[in-house]
Design a protein around this motif. Structure first.
Motif, PDB file in Angstrom:
ATOM      1  N   ARG A 138       0.831  -1.211   0.000  1.00 50.01           N
ATOM      2  CA  ARG A 138       0.000   0.000   0.000  1.00 50.01           C
ATOM      3  C   ARG A 138       0.867   1.263   0.000  1.00 50.01           C
ATOM      4  NH1 ARG A 138      -3.950   2.348  -2.248  1.00 50.01           N
ATOM      5  NH2 ARG A 138      -4.963   3.966  -1.006  1.00 50.01           N
ATOM      6  N   ILE A 139       1.948   1.251   0.755  1.00 49.73           N
ATOM      7  CA  ILE A 139       2.860   2.396   0.783  1.00 49.73           C
ATOM      8  C   ILE A 139       3.474   2.615  -0.597  1.00 49.73           C
ATOM      9  CG2 ILE A 139       5.051   3.257   1.717  1.00 49.73           C
ATOM     10  CD1 ILE A 139       4.322   1.804   4.340  1.00 49.73           C
ATOM     11  N   ILE A 140       3.901   1.517  -1.230  1.00 47.50           N
ATOM     12  CA  ILE A 140       4.475   1.602  -2.569  1.00 47.50           C
ATOM     13  C   ILE A 140       3.436   2.113  -3.559  1.00 47.50           C
ATOM     14  CG2 ILE A 140       5.457   0.272  -4.483  1.00 47.50           C
ATOM     15  CD1 ILE A 140       6.687  -1.597  -2.362  1.00 47.50           C
TER      16      ILE A 140
ATOM     17  N   LEU B  49       3.702   5.344  -6.003  1.00 49.92           N
ATOM     18  CA  LEU B  49       3.588   5.201  -7.460  1.00 49.92           C
ATOM     19  C   LEU B  49       2.400   5.992  -8.010  1.00 49.92           C
ATOM     20  CD1 LEU B  49       4.340   1.390  -7.935  1.00 49.92           C
ATOM     21  CD2 LEU B  49       5.810   3.305  -8.567  1.00 49.92           C
ATOM     22  N   SER B  50       1.314   6.047  -7.243  1.00 47.66           N
ATOM     23  CA  SER B  50       0.130   6.787  -7.682  1.00 47.66           C
ATOM     24  C   SER B  50       0.412   8.276  -7.772  1.00 47.66           C
ATOM     25  CB  SER B  50      -1.035   6.534  -6.722  1.00 47.66           C
ATOM     26  OG  SER B  50      -1.400   5.174  -6.724  1.00 47.66           O
TER      27      SER B  50
ATOM     28  N   LEU C 100      -5.303   5.577  -5.331  1.00 47.76           N
ATOM     29  CA  LEU C 100      -5.218   6.406  -4.127  1.00 47.76           C
ATOM     30  C   LEU C 100      -6.444   6.252  -3.236  1.00 47.76           C
ATOM     31  CD1 LEU C 100      -3.637   9.819  -5.228  1.00 47.76           C
ATOM     32  CD2 LEU C 100      -2.682   8.131  -3.661  1.00 47.76           C
ATOM     33  N   LYS C 101      -7.609   6.155  -3.869  1.00 50.05           N
ATOM     34  CA  LYS C 101      -8.860   5.993  -3.107  1.00 50.05           C
ATOM     35  C   LYS C 101      -8.952   4.620  -2.460  1.00 50.05           C
ATOM     36  CE  LYS C 101     -12.725   7.163  -4.898  1.00 50.05           C
ATOM     37  NZ  LYS C 101     -13.832   7.224  -5.903  1.00 50.05           N
ATOM     38  N   GLY C 102      -8.219   3.643  -2.987  1.00 47.90           N
ATOM     39  CA  GLY C 102      -8.267   2.295  -2.440  1.00 47.90           C
ATOM     40  C   GLY C 102      -9.201   1.360  -3.176  1.00 47.90           C
TER      41      GLY C 102
ATOM     42  N   ALA D 177      -5.658  -1.648  -6.905  1.00 39.59           N
ATOM     43  CA  ALA D 177      -4.240  -1.790  -6.581  1.00 39.59           C
ATOM     44  C   ALA D 177      -3.443  -1.507  -7.854  1.00 39.59           C
ATOM     45  CB  ALA D 177      -3.950  -3.194  -6.072  1.00 39.59           C
ATOM     46  N   VAL D 178      -2.136  -1.406  -7.741  1.00 37.99           N
ATOM     47  CA  VAL D 178      -1.313  -1.258  -8.940  1.00 37.99           C
ATOM     48  C   VAL D 178      -1.250  -2.589  -9.687  1.00 37.99           C
ATOM     49  CG1 VAL D 178       1.013  -0.807  -9.806  1.00 37.99           C
ATOM     50  CG2 VAL D 178       0.054   0.654  -8.022  1.00 37.99           C
ATOM     51  N   VAL D 179      -1.113  -3.697  -8.937  1.00 39.59           N
ATOM     52  CA  VAL D 179      -1.047  -5.030  -9.536  1.00 39.59           C
ATOM     53  C   VAL D 179      -2.222  -5.864  -9.046  1.00 39.59           C
ATOM     54  CG1 VAL D 179       0.286  -7.151  -9.737  1.00 39.59           C
ATOM     55  CG2 VAL D 179       1.467  -4.951  -9.686  1.00 39.59           C
TER      56      VAL D 179
END
Length: 459
Positions: free
Chosen positions: A273-275, A279-280, A369-371, A374-376
């Motif tokens: 989540r931090i990553i 990245l976002s 960012l909103k949740g 995810a990126v992946v």
């Protein structure tokens, strides 16, 4: 002697680095070239060079076995890898040796790395990727499955050859329309056939356990005790294709894909989540930078609203709105929702460019960012298609146990899903990711995503 897919990739990675370092050391000392000597002078410099070779090699497909077995493709891949590796290595003097006063040493460094890698890779193509290292296998299956099962394995690993099959049913023989000759084996002669033909693996794919007679069972036990590998088909399929073969799994699915603990591991999820937040924020900065060009391109070709939102199904089946730059013509779904296909006429020329480069998906960093995303992760699908696909495809909604992603294992391994059959293949990849989710797999997907963008393979 034979090598598994993972072993071949490990051999390529290891000897890429080993031969480059050996060449730099030998030529640097032999011709008294300071920069080459400095490149192998201490552990940290060597580690940086090794990481660069492996990372850029992965991005430019040096470790794709289909590419690594083709002389023309490996020449292209090696040229791109070496050029990028040397450039980045030279531009990061904090991690690499100080640039030499004699610039010819830089050229020597480049030539040594390139010639070493290309000679080693040509040796791999001519020798290690040749038929000398085939793995022979035998199938125990129902007759009507033979051709399908063979194609499912040999199309992925060209060094894996099924040379015979034992029928485990009582149906009549069928004609095999396969380009390789596959010999039917009498159940009582399996052990002798395995010994005579150097078979190293027996694959059991039969749905009819009654077909495995007591005599056949005893032969399998004896071969297992003698060191022969006996595996169930779904295990072999998963290890070679990196997909979960849901078409061969029935109600007892829990036996075949226990989900990764990382799906619920708080430490893993917190770090991810931090990553993702970092990245976002970076992705939104790029979005702002590209915005003027996108506005102009949209005004010239798309001629409509810059953004559009669409409902997608997220984690636990919850529906959310996804943001994208618009890439299709206005009223592109006036006749109802349809799958987007490769070469879809509804996509504008500028929209095609944005899709190929993934620029159209930059606004989705807001969803990350909103949740909502995810990126992946598995690509989020529209509720209409989720309902349609779930009615004909088992396990489809299993994708929703984790957040959907901007990129994913299915996106970097398979072309655009334009049908139910395509959705089945992408589901197999998604379930593989859910089963094996890890930092290593996430990094692998990230590198493959860069490859997709660089080679203009976006969807």
């Amino acid at each position: 002697m034979h090598f598994e897919i993972s072993e071949r990739k490990m051999i390529l990675r290891f000897f890429d680095v080993l031969f480059v370092l050996a060449a730099l050391y030998s030529i640097g000392n032999g011709f008294d070239l300071d920069y080459l000597q400095a490149s192998v002078s201490n552990f940290y410099v060597v580690l940086v060079l090794a990481i660069y070779i492996n990372v850029f090699g992965a991005i430019f497909e040096m470790y794709d076995l289909q590419v690594a077995s083709n002389e023309f493709q490996i020449l292209k891949s090696t040229l791109l890898t070496v050029s990028t590796t040397v450039l980045v290595y030279l531009l990061t003097p904090v991690f690499s040796p100080e640039l030499p006063k004699n610039r010819l040493q830089i050229l020597a460094f480049y030539v040594v790395v390139f010639v070493t890698l290309i000679l080693w890779r040509l040796f791999y193509v001519r020798f290690l990727a040749s038929n000398r290292f085939l793995q022979n296998a035998v199938l125990i299956c129902d007759r009507e499955q033979v051709e399908e099962l063979i194609l499912g394995l040999e199309s992925i690993d060209p060094h894996y050859k099924i040379i015979g099959y034992v029928s485990a049913d009582t149906t009549k023989s069928i004609d095999l329309k396969h380009h390789h000759y596959v010999e039917p084996i009498n159940k009582n002669d399996l052990a002798s056939f395995v010994k005579k033909n150097g078979v190293s693996e027996i694959v059991i794919a039969s749905q009819e356990t009654a077909g495995i007679t007591a005599e056949l069972y005893q032969q399998l036990i004896q071969m297992l005790e003698s060191g022969k590998l006996i595996r169930e088909y779904t295990q072999v399929y998963e290890s070679k294709t990196h997909r979960i073969p849901v078409q061969y799994i029935e109600r007892d699915f829990y036996r075949f894909f226990p989900f990764s603990r990382n799906n619920h591991n708080k430490l893993y999820l917190s770090i991810v989540r931090i990553i993702e937040i970092g990245l976002s924020l970076l992705g939104l900065v790029f979005c702002v930078v590209f915005m003027p060009f996108i506005v102009v391109g949209n005004a010239i070709d798309n001629r409509g609203k810059l953004f559009y939102t669409q409902e997608r199904v997220g984690k636990d089946g919850e529906v959310f709105s996804i943001w994208k730059f618009r890439s299709m013509k206005n009223d592109s779904e006036s006749n109802g929702a349809v799958f987007s296909t490769n070469g879809d006429t509804r996509v504008t020329a500028f929209g095609k460019f944005m899709r190929k480069t993934r620029i159209d998906e930059f606004p989705q960093f807001l969803n990350v960012l909103k949740g909502d995303m995810a990126v992946v992760g598995p690509r989020p699908e529209r509720p209409f298609f989720v309902k349609e696909i779930s009615e004909v495809m088992p396990f489809y909604e299993t994708r929703h146990i984790i957040k959907p992603g901007l990129t994913g294992w299915a996106q970097v391994n398979y072309s655009y899903g334009a049908s139910i059959d395509d959705s089945l293949i992408k589901l197999q990849y998604d379930l593989y990711y859910i089963k094996h989710r890890s930092f290593y797999l996430d990094l692998n997907i990230a590198l493959k995503t860069i490859t997709t963008v660089l080679f203009y393979r976006g969807q």
